[in-house]
Design a protein around this motif. Sequence first.
Motif, mmCIF file in Angstrom:
data_model
loop_
_atom_site.group_PDB
_atom_site.id
_atom_site.type_symbol
_atom_site.label_atom_id
_atom_site.label_comp_id
_atom_site.label_asym_id
_atom_site.label_seq_id
_atom_site.Cartn_x
_atom_site.Cartn_y
_atom_site.Cartn_z
ATOM 1 N N THR A 1 59.531 -81.182 -21.655
ATOM 2 C CA THR A 1 59.666 -82.634 -21.529
ATOM 3 C C THR A 1 60.874 -82.934 -20.653
ATOM 4 N N ILE A 2 60.645 -83.705 -19.601
ATOM 5 C CA ILE A 2 61.745 -84.093 -18.715
ATOM 6 C C ILE A 2 61.658 -85.590 -18.451
ATOM 7 N N VAL B 1 60.800 -79.600 -10.489
ATOM 8 C CA VAL B 1 59.493 -79.389 -11.103
ATOM 9 C C VAL B 1 58.468 -79.201 -9.995
ATOM 10 N N LYS B 2 57.622 -78.187 -10.132
ATOM 11 C CA LYS B 2 56.648 -77.874 -9.093
ATOM 12 C C LYS B 2 55.215 -78.053 -9.605
ATOM 13 N N GLY B 3 54.325 -78.232 -8.663
ATOM 14 C CA GLY B 3 52.913 -78.326 -8.994
ATOM 15 C C GLY B 3 52.067 -78.018 -7.772
ATOM 16 N N GLN C 1 54.159 -82.937 -20.514
ATOM 17 C CA GLN C 1 53.325 -81.746 -20.680
ATOM 18 C C GLN C 1 53.634 -80.708 -19.605
ATOM 19 N N GLY C 2 54.911 -80.540 -19.287
ATOM 20 C CA GLY C 2 55.304 -79.491 -18.358
ATOM 21 C C GLY C 2 55.270 -78.136 -19.032
ATOM 22 N N GLN D 1 60.854 -71.202 -13.609
ATOM 23 C CA GLN D 1 60.250 -72.272 -12.820
ATOM 24 C C GLN D 1 59.568 -73.252 -13.766
ATOM 25 N N LEU D 2 59.701 -74.535 -13.488
ATOM 26 C CA LEU D 2 59.076 -75.573 -14.298
ATOM 27 C C LEU D 2 57.871 -76.118 -13.550
ATOM 28 N N MET D 3 56.724 -76.198 -14.248
ATOM 29 C CA MET D 3 55.474 -76.660 -13.650
ATOM 30 C C MET D 3 54.975 -77.898 -14.398
ATOM 31 N N ALA D 4 54.295 -78.780 -13.660
ATOM 32 C CA ALA D 4 53.705 -79.963 -14.301
ATOM 33 C C ALA D 4 52.520 -80.458 -13.487
#
Length: 304
Positions: A16-17, A51-53, A96-97, A115-118
């Motif tokens: 959660t960010i 945050v990456k996607g 919902q990351g 790494q953070l993904m979303a």
Amino acid sequence: MTENKTLLREANNIVTIEGTLAEVRHTEWKNGNGLNIELDIEVAPNEVHTVKGFSKYKKDDGSDNAVAKGYQTIVSEYKSIAKHGRDEADKVRITQGKISLNEYYSHGNFKSYPQLMANFVNRLDANEEFNPRAEFDVEVFVKNVTEEKVKGEETGRVNLNGYIPVYNGKVIPFTFVVTKEGSQYVENNYEKGSTVNVFGKIINYKEQKVTTKAAAFGEDKKEITSITRREYLITGGNDPYDEDSKNAFNADAIKKALTEREIYLDELKREGSKENNKKSGFGGSAPNNKLSKPVEISDDDLPF
């Protein structure tokens, strides 16, 4: 792989960010079928999380992909500090990351970074409550617990080293640090091979301090010191799951996933070598087309 999908479920892995959108970057895929996106989100002074996607524009059935459409909306409509200034920048929330890893080989050296993904990013309305934060809630299969040391000195905190089962029966290794208050409990109760649910704060703090030293003559000397703190800090957790619980990760399935991970990393290394060879215009190493054999993991290499 099918068998492992059945035995090894994907872990609860929620990031959660909430913060101010600092910058948006995106690139189109070379084949034109999708795009990658990177968002910098500021949650506190000197603390920004990236945050990456990535997503295809179309689903397999030819219909529009909602994830890609969401990314396009972010690129075209969301306001960032970088482009619009702090007063105009949007407040955003990710609920919902996921924790992931960015792994690759560069000139023969293996690189692995958290790494953070979303998939989805929500823009807050002006009347919504704004609570800047970066947090995680994750299930982990425990490898071991070790004392944290900085420059050879124990800090009073411990590291929780473990594996997070992700999609398709895969696992990623991950290290968390535990607060001093919780370290003794974790050390006494989180045994290797157990499944635990932990939660806490994602910290990515970076600050530059400028100090001035007076000179006997001429200009004073300025020194710049960088202060960086990056960690996944466990602030709380639950008791380990019972061994016979359906939620406890199966040790044999973890072992199988680790074997498959070693094979994957071996393939990644070969691909990295090919890329480096392509970029060598002169004096580079000759291409190595010989396949290395799959890695075999013995029980001594496993955490249980």
